[in-house]
Scaffold this motif. Structure first.
Motif, mmCIF file in Angstrom:
data_model
loop_
_atom_site.group_PDB
_atom_site.id
_atom_site.type_symbol
_atom_site.label_atom_id
_atom_site.label_comp_id
_atom_site.label_asym_id
_atom_site.label_seq_id
_atom_site.Cartn_x
_atom_site.Cartn_y
_atom_site.Cartn_z
ATOM 1 N N GLN A 157 -43.637 -62.124 25.163
ATOM 2 C CA GLN A 157 -43.870 -60.707 24.857
ATOM 3 C C GLN A 157 -43.948 -59.847 26.117
ATOM 4 O O GLN A 157 -44.808 -58.974 26.256
ATOM 5 C CB GLN A 157 -45.147 -60.546 24.023
ATOM 6 N N GLN A 158 -43.008 -60.104 27.034
ATOM 7 C CA GLN A 158 -42.985 -59.354 28.278
ATOM 8 C C GLN A 158 -42.551 -57.908 28.022
ATOM 9 O O GLN A 158 -41.736 -57.639 27.139
ATOM 10 C CB GLN A 158 -42.047 -60.026 29.286
ATOM 11 N N LEU A 159 -43.066 -56.996 28.817
ATOM 12 C CA LEU A 159 -42.786 -55.568 28.644
ATOM 13 C C LEU A 159 -41.551 -55.191 29.457
ATOM 14 O O LEU A 159 -41.642 -54.685 30.573
ATOM 15 C CB LEU A 159 -44.000 -54.733 29.060
ATOM 16 N N VAL A 160 -40.376 -55.450 28.874
ATOM 17 C CA VAL A 160 -39.124 -55.244 29.585
ATOM 18 C C VAL A 160 -38.427 -53.987 29.071
ATOM 19 O O VAL A 160 -38.794 -53.410 28.038
ATOM 20 C CB VAL A 160 -38.213 -56.476 29.432
ATOM 21 N N HIS A 161 -37.390 -53.582 29.801
ATOM 22 C CA HIS A 161 -36.656 -52.366 29.446
ATOM 23 C C HIS A 161 -35.910 -52.540 28.120
ATOM 24 O O HIS A 161 -35.659 -53.638 27.653
ATOM 25 C CB HIS A 161 -35.671 -51.996 30.553
ATOM 26 N N HIS A 162 -35.540 -51.424 27.539
ATOM 27 C CA HIS A 162 -34.897 -51.351 26.217
ATOM 28 C C HIS A 162 -35.825 -51.818 25.094
ATOM 29 O O HIS A 162 -35.349 -52.244 24.034
ATOM 30 C CB HIS A 162 -33.589 -52.156 26.175
ATOM 31 N N THR A 163 -37.118 -51.784 25.341
ATOM 32 C CA THR A 163 -38.093 -52.093 24.293
ATOM 33 C C THR A 163 -39.076 -50.930 24.195
ATOM 34 O O THR A 163 -39.021 -49.977 24.988
ATOM 35 C CB THR A 163 -38.869 -53.390 24.583
ATOM 36 N N SER A 164 -40.000 -51.034 23.247
ATOM 37 C CA SER A 164 -41.031 -50.000 23.092
ATOM 38 C C SER A 164 -42.221 -50.247 24.006
ATOM 39 O O SER A 164 -43.212 -49.503 23.961
ATOM 40 C CB SER A 164 -41.517 -49.960 21.632
ATOM 41 N N GLY A 165 -42.151 -51.305 24.808
ATOM 42 C CA GLY A 165 -43.250 -51.603 25.716
ATOM 43 C C GLY A 165 -44.480 -52.149 25.028
ATOM 44 O O GLY A 165 -45.596 -52.000 25.531
ATOM 45 N N ASP A 166 -44.287 -52.774 23.857
ATOM 46 C CA ASP A 166 -45.427 -53.326 23.117
ATOM 47 C C ASP A 166 -45.296 -54.824 22.849
ATOM 48 O O ASP A 166 -46.106 -55.396 22.130
ATOM 49 C CB ASP A 166 -45.607 -52.588 21.789
ATOM 50 N N GLY A 167 -44.266 -55.444 23.432
ATOM 51 C CA GLY A 167 -44.080 -56.876 23.250
ATOM 52 C C GLY A 167 -43.494 -57.270 21.908
ATOM 53 O O GLY A 167 -43.347 -58.458 21.619
ATOM 54 N N ASP A 168 -43.126 -56.293 21.084
ATOM 55 C CA ASP A 168 -42.565 -56.579 19.753
ATOM 56 C C ASP A 168 -41.045 -56.568 19.856
ATOM 57 O O ASP A 168 -40.434 -55.514 20.018
ATOM 58 C CB ASP A 168 -43.042 -55.541 18.749
ATOM 59 N N PHE A 169 -40.442 -57.746 19.736
ATOM 60 C CA PHE A 169 -38.988 -57.863 19.833
ATOM 61 C C PHE A 169 -38.311 -57.979 18.466
ATOM 62 O O PHE A 169 -37.109 -58.220 18.393
ATOM 63 C CB PHE A 169 -38.620 -59.086 20.690
ATOM 64 N N LEU A 170 -39.071 -57.831 17.409
ATOM 65 C CA LEU A 170 -38.514 -58.009 16.070
ATOM 66 C C LEU A 170 -38.359 -56.706 15.297
ATOM 67 O O LEU A 170 -37.769 -56.695 14.219
ATOM 68 C CB LEU A 170 -39.393 -58.980 15.263
ATOM 69 N N LYS A 171 -38.878 -55.606 15.815
ATOM 70 C CA LYS A 171 -38.890 -54.368 15.030
ATOM 71 C C LYS A 171 -37.485 -53.857 14.726
ATOM 72 O O LYS A 171 -37.246 -53.270 13.670
ATOM 73 C CB LYS A 171 -39.716 -53.295 15.724
ATOM 74 N N PHE A 172 -36.531 -54.104 15.645
ATOM 75 C CA PHE A 172 -35.177 -53.628 15.383
ATOM 76 C C PHE A 172 -34.490 -54.490 14.312
ATOM 77 O O PHE A 172 -33.697 -53.994 13.521
ATOM 78 C CB PHE A 172 -34.357 -53.606 16.674
ATOM 79 N N GLU A 173 -34.823 -55.766 14.309
ATOM 80 C CA GLU A 173 -34.333 -56.628 13.228
ATOM 81 C C GLU A 173 -34.893 -56.150 11.888
ATOM 82 O O GLU A 173 -34.175 -56.127 10.873
ATOM 83 C CB GLU A 173 -34.742 -58.078 13.473
ATOM 84 N N GLU A 174 -36.162 -55.786 11.880
ATOM 85 C CA GLU A 174 -36.778 -55.324 10.634
ATOM 86 C C GLU A 174 -36.135 -54.027 10.152
ATOM 87 O O GLU A 174 -35.977 -53.810 8.940
ATOM 88 C CB GLU A 174 -38.282 -55.112 10.847
ATOM 89 N N ALA A 175 -35.743 -53.171 11.092
ATOM 90 C CA ALA A 175 -35.057 -51.933 10.711
ATOM 91 C C ALA A 175 -33.744 -52.247 10.012
ATOM 92 O O ALA A 175 -33.373 -51.610 9.014
ATOM 93 C CB ALA A 175 -34.814 -51.062 11.939
ATOM 94 N N HIS A 176 -33.006 -53.228 10.524
ATOM 95 C CA HIS A 176 -31.756 -53.620 9.891
ATOM 96 C C HIS A 176 -32.000 -54.260 8.528
ATOM 97 O O HIS A 176 -31.255 -54.008 7.577
ATOM 98 C CB HIS A 176 -30.977 -54.574 10.807
#
Length: 544
Positions: free
Chosen positions: A108-127
Motif C-alpha cells: 500500500q505504498q503511496l505512489v503516483h497515479h493513485t489517490s495517496g491512500d494505499g487503495d489500489f482497487l478503487k478503479f477496478e471497483e469503478a469498472h
C-alpha cells in the motif's frame, strides 16, 4: 523466454486484431515492448486515452474486436467514458491497464497515479460498477484469469478489463500454453430447443404481416449472413434502427426503412403499424431510436431474441443468442406469399441551386453521394438525426452512438474504423462542437496516412442543445477555428490532405463529387450552414 505478456498478446491476436491502441505510461511501458517486438502486431499511439477508447470502439465495430492499453489511474479513468460507451452499445473491446508492481500494491505504498491512500482497487471497483468483467492478474492466477476473460468475451461480445502489474508481464510461463489458444477463442456451440424453434417458426408462418427488426447485437456477434439468409429465404420484410443501421445491406428488396417510432418516414411507419408479429433480433428499444418510445408494436406482438434473454410474447427464457440465430436461419418453416413492395425510394442527388445550404439538402446530398461499400459515420447531433432516415447504398455501413451519445466520439471512431478496413472509405459527418472535443487525432490520421472524408458542419455552436434548451444562450456557442490550417498544424504533407469549402447547394454537390474522387488523401470539407437550421426529425423530437 515465453512470458505472461506474450501469452496475453497471443490471445489478443487470436481474438482477431493485429493492432493495439492506447497511450504509453510508466506502468505499461515494459508491456508495450512486447507489442513492438512482434512482427504480427502494430502499436498505434493516440493523443489521449479517451480518444484511444473511442478509436478502439470504432475499430472493433468494423473488425469485430479491438484492444487498447492504458496506464493505471489517470490513464484508465480518462478512457473510462469511451469504454462505458462500448459497454452501453455492446462493442467487444479489451482494455489492458498497466498497474504498479505487485509488492507496491501489497505494501500500500503511496505512489503516483493513485489517490495517496494505499487503495489500489478503487478503479477496478469503478469498472465493476459499470458492468465490466474485471480480471486482476497475479503470478498465481494470470493464465486462468486470461483464459476466463477470453471465454467470457467470446460468449458475450462485451468489453473486458484486465489489470497487469508492471512486474508480471515478464514472468515466464510454459510455451505449450499457445497450443490451446485457437480452441479457447472459438465460440461454444450450445443446443437449442427444437420446440422453441418450432414455436417461433409457427408464429412467423401464421402471421399475416410478419416483420423483422434487425438490431445491433447481430453485427456484434458477426451474424449478418445468418440473419440475411433467414430474411431472404422467407421473404420477410425487415427494418433497422439508429443503433443497427447498415447491419444488413439496405438495398435488399425486403428492406422497409430505418425505424424511429412516430418520427419514421411514412412508408416505413405504415409497414411497422400493419405488422402483427415483430421479430426483434438483437435489438434494443431506446429513446433515440424509437422516437422517444413511440414504437407502434407492443409485447403481445413481439418475439425478441437478445444476447441476454429471449422473449416470446412476454414469456422469457435464456437461450444462447448465437446458437439460436444460427439454428433459426436453418430452420424449415413456411410463410405466406406476400406481394412485393418497395418502401425505400432510390437514392438520387437533389436538384441544386445557388441557395445557401440547408440541413435538408445536405442530408439528401450526402447520402446520395455515398458509394457502395463505404461506411458513413454520423455524430450524435444534427448529423445523426438528419442522416439516419436516409437509405444507404449496397453494402454500406453506418456508425453512430445514439444510446451513449458522447459528443466527439465519431471522429476517433471513424479513424479506427478506417484502420480496420483501409480499402473502404469512411465518410464522417460531424459538427464543429463535437470535432473540437477530439480533433487532436488529426495527428494520428496523417501519421497513419488515412484517406477518410470528413464533412464538418460549421453552424456556430451546439445545435441539438439549442433546440432542447437555450436557443440563443452563450453556453451553446463554440469557438470559431480556422480549419483551413488543420493539415499544416497537425503535420500533414502537401499531398496528404486537402480542405474544401461549401456554402451553397451547387457548391456542395461539386465539392462532394470532387472529394469522392480524391481517394489518395484525407479530405476535410467545411460545410457552412445557418446557426438555427436543423433536421425536421430533430425539431419534431424535441417537442415530444
Amino acid at each position: 523466454m515465453y512470458t505472461v505478456g506474450d501469452y496475453l498478446l497471443d490471445v489478443v491476436h487470436a481474438l482477431g486484431t493485429d493492432k493495439v491502441f492506447g497511450v504509453p505510461g510508466d506502468y505499461n511501458l515494459q508491456f508495450l515492448d512486447h507489442i513492438t517486438a512482434r512482427n504480427d502486431m502494430k502499436w498505434i499511439g493516440d493523443a489521449n486515452e479517451l480518444n484511444a477508447a473511442y478509436l478502439t470502439d470504432g475499430y472493433a465495430r468494423k473488425n469485430g474486436f479491438g484492444a487498447l492499453v492504458t496506464t493505471f489511474g489517470v490513464g484508465e479513468l480518462s478512457a473510462l467514458n469511451g469504454l462505458a460507451g462500448a459497454m452501453s452499445e455492446h462493442v467487444p473491446v479489451l482494455e489492458i491497464v498497466g498497474s504498479p508492481r505487485t509488492n507496491v500494491q501489497k505494501d500500500q505504498q503511496l505512489v503516483h497515479h493513485t489517490s495517496g491512500d494505499g487503495d489500489f482497487l478503487k478503479f477496478e471497483e469503478a469498472h465493476k460498477a459499470l458492468g465490466f468483467d474485471v480480471y486482476h492478474l497475479t503470478k498465481e492466477n494470470a493464465i486462468d484469469q486470461i483464459d476466463s476473460m477470453v471465454r467470457t468475451l467470446v460468449a458475450t461480445k462485451k468489453p473486458a478489463y484486465v489489470v497487469l502489474p508492471l512486474d508480471l508481464g515478464d514472468v515466464s510461463v510454459n510455451p505449450a500454453l499457445k497450443d490451446k489458444i485457437a480452441e479457447l477463442t472459438q465460440p461454444v456451440k450450445q443446443d437449442v430447443s427444437t420446440s422453441l424453434l418450432a414455436e417461433i417458426g409457427k408464429y412467423l408462418s401464421q402471421a399475416a404481416q410478419p416483420l423483422v427488426l434487425v438490431g445491433h447485437e447481430v453485427a456484434r456477434f458477426g451474424l449478418e449472413n445468418e440473419v440475411q439468409k433467414l430474411i431472404t429465404d422467407h421473404d420477410l420484410p425487415f427494418i433497422d434502427n439508429g443503433l443497427s443501421k447498415g447491419t444488413l445491406s439496405e438495398d435488399l428488396s425486403q428492406f422497409a426503412g430505418t425505424y424511429n417510432g412516430e418520427l419514421s418516414p411514412d412508408t416505413t411507419k405504415r409497414v411497422v403499424d400493419q405488422a402483427d408479429v415483430v421479430l426483434l433480433l438483437g435489438a434494443k428499444i431506446t429513446d433515440s431510436v424509437s422516437g422517444s418510445f413511440t414504437q407502434s408494436f407492443t409485447d403481445n406482438q413481439i418475439i425478441a431474441i437478445n444476447a441476454n434473454v429471449t422473449s416470446v410474447f412476454g414469456r422469457k427464457t435464456r437461450v444462447d443468442f448465437r446458437s439460436l440465430i444460427e439454428e433459426l436461419a436453418k430452420f424449415n418453416f413456411t410463410t405466406a406469399a406476400r406481394p412485393s413492395f418497395k418502401t425505400v425510394q432510390p437514392r438520387t442527388l437533389p436538384t441544386a441551386s445557388d441557395h445557401l445550404l440547408t440541413q435538408e439538402f445536405y442530408d439528401q446530398a450526402v447520402e446520395a453521394s455515398l458509394q457502395p461499400g463505404q461506411t458513413l459515420l454520423a455524430e450524435q447531433g444534427t448529423s445523426y438525426f438528419g442522416l439516419t432516415t436516409q437509405p444507404l447504398p449496397k453494402d454500406a455501413k453506418f456508425i453512430g452512438q445514439p444510446l451513449w451519445g458522447s459528443i466527439g466520439y465519431t471522429f476517433p471512431a471513424a479513424l479506427g474504423s478506417q484502420i480496420a478496413d483501409p480499402l473502404s472509405r469512411n465518410v464522417l459527418s460531424i459538427g464543429e462542437g463535437s470535432l473540437q472535443m477530439t480533433l487532436q487525432e488529426f495527428g494520428l490520421a496523417f501519421r497513419e496516412n488515412l484517406h477518410s472524408l470528413i464533412l464538418l458542419i460549421e453552424n456556430d455552436g451546439y445545435t441539438v442543445e439549442r433546440y432542447i434548451h437555450g436557443m440563443d444562450q452563450s453556453y451553446n456557442n463554440v469557438p470559431a477555428f480556422d480549419y483551413d490550417q488543420v493539415p499544416r498544424l497537425f503535420g500533414a504533407s502537401d499531398d496528404q490532405a486537402v480542405v474544401l469549402n461549401a456554402r451553397t447547394e451547387n457548391e456542395l454537390l461539386v465539392t462532394l463529387k470532387k472529394a469522392q474522387e480524391m481517394t489518395d488523401k484525407l479530405v476535410l470539407v467545411r460545410v457552412h450552414m445557418a446557426q438555427k437550421d436543423a433536421p425536421e426529425v430533430l425539431e419534431k423530437m424535441v417537442k415530444m
